[in-house]
Write a protein that holds these residues in place. Structure first.
Motif, PDB file in Angstrom:
ATOM      1  N   UNK A   1       0.834  -1.206   0.000  1.00  0.00           N
ATOM      2  CA  UNK A   1       0.000   0.000   0.000  1.00  0.00           C
ATOM      3  C   UNK A   1       0.870   1.258   0.000  1.00  0.00           C
ATOM      4  N   UNK A   2       1.923   1.260   0.797  1.00  0.00           N
ATOM      5  CA  UNK A   2       2.833   2.402   0.811  1.00  0.00           C
ATOM      6  C   UNK A   2       3.489   2.591  -0.554  1.00  0.00           C
ATOM      7  N   UNK A   3       3.972   1.503  -1.150  1.00  0.00           N
ATOM      8  CA  UNK A   3       4.599   1.578  -2.472  1.00  0.00           C
ATOM      9  C   UNK A   3       3.616   2.121  -3.514  1.00  0.00           C
ATOM     10  N   UNK A   4       2.371   1.687  -3.446  1.00  0.00           N
ATOM     11  CA  UNK A   4       1.355   2.145  -4.399  1.00  0.00           C
ATOM     12  C   UNK A   4       1.109   3.646  -4.274  1.00  0.00           C
ATOM     13  N   UNK A   5       1.441   4.206  -3.112  1.00  0.00           N
ATOM     14  CA  UNK A   5       1.257   5.634  -2.883  1.00  0.00           C
ATOM     15  C   UNK A   5       2.563   6.414  -2.906  1.00  0.00           C
ATOM     16  N   UNK A   6       3.601   5.819  -3.508  1.00  0.00           N
ATOM     17  CA  UNK A   6       4.846   6.527  -3.746  1.00  0.00           C
ATOM     18  C   UNK A   6       5.861   6.503  -2.620  1.00  0.00           C
ATOM     19  N   UNK A   7       5.652   5.673  -1.606  1.00  0.00           N
ATOM     20  CA  UNK A   7       6.609   5.577  -0.505  1.00  0.00           C
ATOM     21  C   UNK A   7       7.407   4.286  -0.664  1.00  0.00           C
ATOM     22  N   UNK A   8       8.713   4.429  -0.854  1.00  0.00           N
ATOM     23  CA  UNK A   8       9.572   3.259  -1.039  1.00  0.00           C
ATOM     24  C   UNK A   8       9.720   2.503   0.279  1.00  0.00           C
ATOM     25  N   UNK A   9       9.723   1.172   0.193  1.00  0.00           N
ATOM     26  CA  UNK A   9       9.841   0.342   1.392  1.00  0.00           C
ATOM     27  C   UNK A   9      10.880  -0.753   1.199  1.00  0.00           C
ATOM     28  N   UNK A  10      11.423  -1.213   2.329  1.00  0.00           N
ATOM     29  CA  UNK A  10      12.296  -2.390   2.363  1.00  0.00           C
ATOM     30  C   UNK A  10      11.854  -3.200   3.572  1.00  0.00           C
ATOM     31  N   UNK A  11      11.597  -4.466   3.362  1.00  0.00           N
ATOM     32  CA  UNK A  11      11.303  -5.371   4.462  1.00  0.00           C
ATOM     33  C   UNK A  11      12.613  -6.030   4.856  1.00  0.00           C
ATOM     34  N   UNK A  12      12.917  -6.039   6.160  1.00  0.00           N
ATOM     35  CA  UNK A  12      14.111  -6.699   6.675  1.00  0.00           C
ATOM     36  C   UNK A  12      13.629  -7.836   7.559  1.00  0.00           C
ATOM     37  N   UNK A  13      14.079  -9.053   7.282  1.00  0.00           N
ATOM     38  CA  UNK A  13      13.607 -10.148   8.109  1.00  0.00           C
ATOM     39  C   UNK A  13      14.311 -11.459   7.877  1.00  0.00           C
ATOM     40  N   UNK A  14      13.710 -12.508   8.457  1.00  0.00           N
ATOM     41  CA  UNK A  14      14.283 -13.850   8.401  1.00  0.00           C
ATOM     42  C   UNK A  14      13.321 -14.872   7.824  1.00  0.00           C
ATOM     43  N   UNK A  15      12.232 -14.431   7.246  1.00  0.00           N
ATOM     44  CA  UNK A  15      11.229 -15.353   6.713  1.00  0.00           C
ATOM     45  C   UNK A  15      11.185 -15.336   5.205  1.00  0.00           C
ATOM     46  N   UNK A  16      12.255 -15.791   4.576  1.00  0.00           N
ATOM     47  CA  UNK A  16      12.378 -15.723   3.119  1.00  0.00           C
ATOM     48  C   UNK A  16      11.221 -16.416   2.400  1.00  0.00           C
ATOM     49  N   UNK A  17      10.841 -17.604   2.848  1.00  0.00           N
ATOM     50  CA  UNK A  17       9.769 -18.339   2.179  1.00  0.00           C
ATOM     51  C   UNK A  17       8.453 -17.580   2.229  1.00  0.00           C
ATOM     52  N   UNK A  18       8.159 -16.936   3.345  1.00  0.00           N
ATOM     53  CA  UNK A  18       6.917 -16.183   3.488  1.00  0.00           C
ATOM     54  C   UNK A  18       6.931 -14.959   2.577  1.00  0.00           C
ATOM     55  N   UNK A  19       8.044 -14.239   2.572  1.00  0.00           N
ATOM     56  CA  UNK A  19       8.132 -13.013   1.782  1.00  0.00           C
ATOM     57  C   UNK A  19       8.057 -13.300   0.292  1.00  0.00           C
ATOM     58  N   UNK A  20       8.635 -14.415  -0.140  1.00  0.00           N
ATOM     59  CA  UNK A  20       8.539 -14.777  -1.564  1.00  0.00           C
ATOM     60  C   UNK A  20       7.081 -14.932  -1.978  1.00  0.00           C
ATOM     61  N   UNK A  21       6.255 -15.480  -1.095  1.00  0.00           N
ATOM     62  CA  UNK A  21       4.832 -15.656  -1.394  1.00  0.00           C
ATOM     63  C   UNK A  21       4.085 -14.331  -1.412  1.00  0.00           C
ATOM     64  N   UNK A  22       4.495 -13.390  -0.563  1.00  0.00           N
ATOM     65  CA  UNK A  22       3.800 -12.104  -0.450  1.00  0.00           C
ATOM     66  C   UNK A  22       4.107 -11.164  -1.602  1.00  0.00           C
ATOM     67  N   UNK A  23       5.315 -11.241  -2.119  1.00  0.00           N
ATOM     68  CA  UNK A  23       5.699 -10.378  -3.230  1.00  0.00           C
ATOM     69  C   UNK A  23       5.890  -8.925  -2.841  1.00  0.00           C
ATOM     70  N   UNK A  24       6.889  -8.630  -2.031  1.00  0.00           N
ATOM     71  CA  UNK A  24       7.177  -7.250  -1.645  1.00  0.00           C
ATOM     72  C   UNK A  24       8.145  -6.624  -2.637  1.00  0.00           C
ATOM     73  N   UNK A  25       8.256  -5.307  -2.583  1.00  0.00           N
ATOM     74  CA  UNK A  25       9.125  -4.605  -3.533  1.00  0.00           C
ATOM     75  C   UNK A  25      10.606  -4.846  -3.267  1.00  0.00           C
ATOM     76  N   UNK A  26      11.010  -4.740  -2.019  1.00  0.00           N
ATOM     77  CA  UNK A  26      12.409  -4.937  -1.663  1.00  0.00           C
ATOM     78  C   UNK A  26      12.464  -5.715  -0.357  1.00  0.00           C
ATOM     79  N   UNK A  27      13.326  -6.717  -0.317  1.00  0.00           N
ATOM     80  CA  UNK A  27      13.450  -7.540   0.884  1.00  0.00           C
ATOM     81  C   UNK A  27      14.912  -7.839   1.152  1.00  0.00           C
ATOM     82  N   UNK A  28      15.363  -7.531   2.366  1.00  0.00           N
ATOM     83  CA  UNK A  28      16.719  -7.851   2.802  1.00  0.00           C
ATOM     84  C   UNK A  28      16.608  -9.010   3.774  1.00  0.00           C
ATOM     85  N   UNK A  29      17.158 -10.153   3.373  1.00  0.00           N
ATOM     86  CA  UNK A  29      17.043 -11.371   4.172  1.00  0.00           C
ATOM     87  C   UNK A  29      18.276 -11.575   5.032  1.00  0.00           C
TER      88      UNK A  29
END
Length: 98
Positions: free
Chosen positions: A5-33
């Protein structure tokens, strides 16, 4: 969902975490694993140098990544890979008690 939602409104995001399999399913813009125990997305507690390096890497991803990307951190957990076995043992034990 918030990042999308933030990305759709022009705010860049990065998710930082340890759940690579979950994030792959969600499809986020940027993810640091960080392949370290859950609950420690920036690194070891009280290690400000490690935490600053993680945040810096995430911010650099915003600058250079215009389309969805996943980057793998080189961070290693103190004591090696033993945390994996201990974590899975705790998960199994908790599941059996429920």
């Amino acid at each position: 969902m918030t990042a999308r939602e933030l990305e759709a409104n022009g705010v860049a995001t990065v998710i930082i975490g340890s759940g690579l399999d979950i994030v792959k399913e969600c499809g986020v813009s940027r993810y640091l694993h960080n392949d370290i125990p859950l609950g420690n997305p920036l690194g070891h507690p009280y290690n400000s140098d490690e935490q600053l390096a993680t945040v810096t890497k995430a911010l650099e991803m915003i600058v250079r990544s215009e389309r969805p990307t996943i980057e793998l951190s080189q961070m290693k957990w103190q004591g090696g890979e033993d945390w994996r076995e201990n974590y899975m043992r705790a998960v199994s034990y908790t599941h059996l008690r429920a």
